[in-house]
Motif scaffolding. Structure first.
Motif, short mmCIF file in Angstrom:
data_model
loop_
_atom_site.label_atom_id
_atom_site.label_comp_id
_atom_site.label_asym_id
_atom_site.label_seq_id
_atom_site.Cartn_x
_atom_site.Cartn_y
_atom_site.Cartn_z
N LEU A 168 0.84 -1.21 0.00
CA LEU A 168 0.00 0.00 0.00
C LEU A 168 0.87 1.25 0.00
O LEU A 168 1.81 1.38 0.79
CB LEU A 168 -0.89 0.02 1.26
N THR A 169 0.54 2.17 -0.89
CA THR A 169 1.15 3.50 -0.85
C THR A 169 0.02 4.50 -1.05
O THR A 169 -1.14 4.10 -1.15
CB THR A 169 2.29 3.64 -1.88
N GLY A 170 0.35 5.77 -1.13
CA GLY A 170 -0.74 6.74 -1.34
C GLY A 170 -0.31 8.16 -1.08
O GLY A 170 0.90 8.46 -1.05
N THR A 171 -1.28 9.02 -0.89
CA THR A 171 -0.99 10.45 -0.73
C THR A 171 -1.79 11.07 0.41
O THR A 171 -2.93 10.70 0.67
CB THR A 171 -1.29 11.22 -2.03
N GLY A 210 -2.46 -1.23 -3.61
CA GLY A 210 -3.46 -0.24 -3.21
C GLY A 210 -2.83 1.13 -3.21
O GLY A 210 -1.65 1.29 -2.85
N PHE A 211 -3.58 2.13 -3.65
CA PHE A 211 -3.11 3.52 -3.59
C PHE A 211 -4.21 4.29 -2.87
O PHE A 211 -5.30 4.46 -3.38
CB PHE A 211 -2.91 4.07 -5.01
N ILE A 212 -3.89 4.72 -1.65
CA ILE A 212 -4.94 5.38 -0.86
C ILE A 212 -4.72 6.89 -0.88
O ILE A 212 -3.61 7.37 -0.67
CB ILE A 212 -4.98 4.83 0.59
N ARG A 213 -5.77 7.61 -1.18
CA ARG A 213 -5.73 9.08 -1.09
C ARG A 213 -6.60 9.43 0.12
O ARG A 213 -7.67 8.87 0.27
CB ARG A 213 -6.32 9.71 -2.35
N THR A 214 -6.13 10.39 0.93
CA THR A 214 -6.91 10.68 2.14
C THR A 214 -8.19 11.45 1.82
O THR A 214 -9.00 11.69 2.70
CB THR A 214 -6.07 11.44 3.18
N THR A 215 -8.35 11.84 0.54
CA THR A 215 -9.64 12.44 0.16
C THR A 215 -10.59 11.38 -0.42
O THR A 215 -11.71 11.72 -0.80
CB THR A 215 -9.42 13.56 -0.89
N ASP A 216 -10.15 10.11 -0.49
CA ASP A 216 -11.06 9.04 -0.94
C ASP A 216 -12.18 8.87 0.08
O ASP A 216 -11.92 8.88 1.29
CB ASP A 216 -10.32 7.69 -1.01
N GLN A 217 -13.39 8.66 -0.43
CA GLN A 217 -14.52 8.50 0.49
C GLN A 217 -14.30 7.31 1.43
O GLN A 217 -14.64 7.37 2.61
CB GLN A 217 -15.84 8.34 -0.30
N LYS A 218 -13.67 6.24 0.93
CA LYS A 218 -13.50 5.08 1.82
C LYS A 218 -12.53 5.39 2.96
O LYS A 218 -12.68 4.88 4.07
CB LYS A 218 -13.11 3.82 1.03
N HIS A 219 -11.57 6.26 2.70
CA HIS A 219 -10.67 6.67 3.78
C HIS A 219 -11.45 7.53 4.80
O HIS A 219 -11.35 7.32 6.01
CB HIS A 219 -9.49 7.46 3.21
N ILE A 220 -12.22 8.45 4.28
CA ILE A 220 -12.98 9.34 5.16
C ILE A 220 -13.92 8.51 6.06
O ILE A 220 -13.98 8.72 7.28
CB ILE A 220 -13.76 10.39 4.32
N ASN A 221 -14.60 7.54 5.47
CA ASN A 221 -15.51 6.68 6.26
C ASN A 221 -14.74 5.93 7.35
O ASN A 221 -15.19 5.85 8.49
CB ASN A 221 -16.22 5.66 5.36
N SER A 222 -13.59 5.37 6.97
CA SER A 222 -12.78 4.63 7.95
C SER A 222 -12.36 5.51 9.10
O SER A 222 -12.41 5.12 10.26
CB SER A 222 -11.49 4.15 7.31
N VAL A 223 -11.90 6.72 8.74
CA VAL A 223 -11.40 7.62 9.78
C VAL A 223 -12.55 8.00 10.73
O VAL A 223 -12.38 8.02 11.95
CB VAL A 223 -10.77 8.89 9.14
N ARG A 224 -13.72 8.25 10.18
CA ARG A 224 -14.86 8.62 11.03
C ARG A 224 -15.22 7.47 11.96
O ARG A 224 -15.54 7.67 13.13
CB ARG A 224 -16.06 9.05 10.17
#
Ligand code: ME8
Length: 636
Positions: free
Chosen positions: A46-49, A91-105
């Motif tokens: 996994l990498t990302g921005t 996997g490339f995760i962007r912190t503006t991805d909706q799935k990231h936002i949901n996880s963080v919440r």
């Protein structure tokens, strides 16, 4: 059965394009994962921005674009660069991805509801009053400042006073320290582990987990007037990228059941080694198995920075060396884990010696001889060749040696072990001289030498394939093999190639490169080239000289024109020291010069000799004789 292997890089800030610092970690993660794949292990990379926070919002504003649109543009440079560098992430995760936002919440809600063992809330509200560095996105203490500025970014921090939610780190410190001491959370290299343990001694305080006056972020599920502190949500990427709160099976597989490894440089040690495991413990989740913090490198002795304009774009290296050699050159500059200096001037020489002369030449000479003397068909093995048993033994041991290094993150040692076999094979070829054996009527013996060399090449290509994936396939192609041949098991098996199989090569795998350094006449290069090599050094006549007068060279920031007395005569030299000494400071000084050099013109000004100086990073000091020696005194 081996556990699956999960590895991550940091998620990089998108305030700017990627440079070779980002490339360095990403290539390392990519090759570590490829080595695990060779063993047949299931892997996830996994990498990302990192796209939220003040730093990104400010960069977007400067560019005159909305933050999300800005991130959408910059992220493409990261993705493109990783593609160009043959980085193969899952996997490339962007912190503006909706799935990231949901996880963080989800994580924030769990943390807000959670209580410590003694029943205190883990998240509590308070006021943060102190300093903040936007470039680091980090709260700073007075003690951390150097001359009133952030030690990393050399800018004064902002003074903040705002309502924040705090994370009760203090509740987890004892337990976390034990986990680190017992290696249940394995932090490596040891030096970094000691550094982390040292932080416990210095005292660690609860930290702000939210920001009040920041808009570009994820609003807290329990108070929408605040956003999650950018580091809290950034660290969460390691689980949001593998299904946390979204796909429980995926999350179980890669977080609960896999061996989990975080890779990064030492700059972000505290966040990863203290905050992140504490957050996971508070949320009742498993902590990672390993955190490896590699060194931080400088470029030609200087810290890489946008202001200095010395950031290297990995794409520029790819243009010059191709993606495989770029990966190779970046990883072989200094041992993984240590701090180092990347010297651009070393790239071409390293490419030519290791890749063109050693590996490329081995492949060419063996394939060409099989084509010329054996009709392009791999000859049969033969008995009793000079050094035959030794090279086979070395080749058979190599897969274990390489993997032992890789499992300890010793990337350079692994690469050097493979290059060791390349050199053994070249020596074996030279000692047995198969071309002479053919001439002298021993073609079977010559064929045996070539068979062993071809097997060595196959094993070398397999074991270097994680570092140079496409060139390795090209080399295997010479032996008529494809990527199906790539496995550690195959590398362990000598006599894998079938005699009679077709061998074919067109051109060189690593064409030699011209050393541009020799032609480059820029001022900076002239200064660099003031360095002598050993053979020249022995011929250099060095004497004590006194600077009689000095002035700046017009139009050249770095140069001073000096009139010097070398005892037997007076001379003029030009020296690249203007950024370190004013003409007034240097006048009257006793210095050391090399006097028997051909006169040179630097920026049109004649220079008759060079002075000696010591340089590190931004510091330069003249070499001066201790004691009172007259001009002309010889230095032996
Ligand atoms: O810190 N030497 O992102 P970042 C070695 N977004 N590695 C270097 C390097 C150098 N000179 N320069 C950069 C952030 N790196 C946060 C991370 S993770 C939850 C959030 C690499 O863009 C190295 O991996 O500043 C370092 O840790 C990382 O880039 C910092 O990237």
């Amino acid at each position: 059965m081996q556990r699956p292997f999960y590895i991550t890089t940091p998620i990089y800030y998108v305030n700017d394009r990627p440079h070779i610092g980002h490339a360095y970690t990403t290539i390392a993660a990519d090759l570590l994962v490829r080595y695990q794949k060779l063993t047949g292990r299931e892997t996830f990379f996994l990498t990302g921005t990192d796209e939220h926070g003040t730093k990104i919002a400010e960069a977007a504003e400067k560019a005159g674009v909305e933050p999300k649109a800005f991130c959408d543009q910059v992220v493409q440079h990261f993705k493109k660069s990783w593609q160009n560098l043959l980085v193969s992430y899952d996997g490339f995760i962007r912190t503006t991805d909706q799935k990231h936002i949901n996880s963080v919440r989800k994580l924030l809600t769990i943390l807000n509801d959670a209580r410590t063992e003694s029943g205190e809330p883990i998240i509590y509200s308070g006021t943060y009053e102190g300093l903040y560095c936007t470039a680091c996105e980090k709260f700073l203490t007075e003690r951390e400042l150097v001359d009133g500025v952030c030690p990393d970014h050399k800018i004064p921090p902002t003074v903040l006073k705002e309502k924040n939610y705090f994370f009760r780190l203090s509740a987890y410190l004892d337990k976390l320290k034990k986990l680190i001491e017992t290696d249940q959370l394995m932090i490596r290299p040891q030096e970094r582990r000691r550094e982390v343990l040292g932080l416990f001694e210095q005292g660690l305080t609860d930290f702000s987990a939210s920001r009040e006056k920041v808009k570009w972020g994820i609003p807290l599920p329990y108070d929408s007037s605040q956003v999650a502190y950018v580091w809290i949500e950034a660290l969460s990427n390691y689980i949001s990228g593998i299904g946390y709160g979204d796909d429980e099976d995926q999350f179980d597989k890669w977080w609960r059941n896999a061996e989990t490894v975080h890779l990064m440089a030492k700059d972000i040690l505290k966040f990863h080694c203290i905050w992140w495991p504490a957050m996971l413990m508070a949320a009742g989740l498993p902590i990672p198995d390993k955190i490896f913090l590699h060194g931080y490198f400088t470029v030609d002795g200087e810290k890489m920075s946008k202001t200095l304009g010395n950031q290297i774009d990995p794409n520029d290296m790819i243009e010059q060396f191709g993606p495989d050699a770029t990966r190779y050159l970046l990883q072989t500059q200094y041992p993984f884990g240590a701090d180092g200096d990347i010297q651009k001037s070393r790239f071409v020489a390293k490419y030519n010696s290791d890749l063109a002369n050693d590996l490329g030449n081995l492949v060419s000479r063996v394939a060409k001889m099989i084509m010329a003397s054996f009709d392009g068909k791999l000859p049969k093995p033969a008995e009793s060749l000079d050094g035959g048993d030794e090279i086979i033994a070395e080749a058979e041991k190599l897969p274990e040696t390489v993997m032992a290094h890789i499992n300890k993150f010793k990337i350079l040692a692994a690469i050097e072990a493979v290059l060791g076999l390349v050199r053994t094979a070249n020596r074996f070829f030279d000692t047995n001289a198969p071309w002479k054996l053919v001439k002298n009527g021993s073609p079977d013996k010559a064929g045996g030498v070539l068979y062993i060399c071809a097997e060595a090449i196959r094993i070398i290509a397999t074991l270097i394939s994680p570092v140079m994936p496409s060139k390795s396939l090209e080399i295997l192609g010479v032996l008529g093999l494809g990527d199906e041949a790539l496995s550690l098991d195959n590398a362990r098996t000598f006599y894998y190639l079938e005699p009679g199989c077709k061998i074919k090569i067109k051109g060189s795998v690593f064409p030699r490169l011209k050393d541009e350094k020799k032609k480059d006449k820029t001022e900076k290069k002239i200064i660099d080239n003031n360095l002598l090599d050993t053979s020249e050094f022995a011929r250099a006549e060095m004497v004590v000289a006194e600077v009689i007068s000095a002035e700046r060279v017009e139009g050249a920031d770095r140069l001073l024109k000096l009139q010097i007395d070398i005892g037997s005569e007076k001379r003029q030299i030009v020296a690249g020291v203007a950024q370190f000494y004013t003409p007034e400071e240097i006048t009257g000084k006793k210095i050391v010069v090399v006097k028997n050099l051909k006169p040179a013109k630097i920026r049109g000004v004649e220079s008759n000799g060079i002075l000696l100086a010591a340089k590190k990073g931004k510091k330069l000091c003249l070499v001066v004789p201790e004691g009172d020696l007259p001009p002309g005194a010889a230095i032996n």
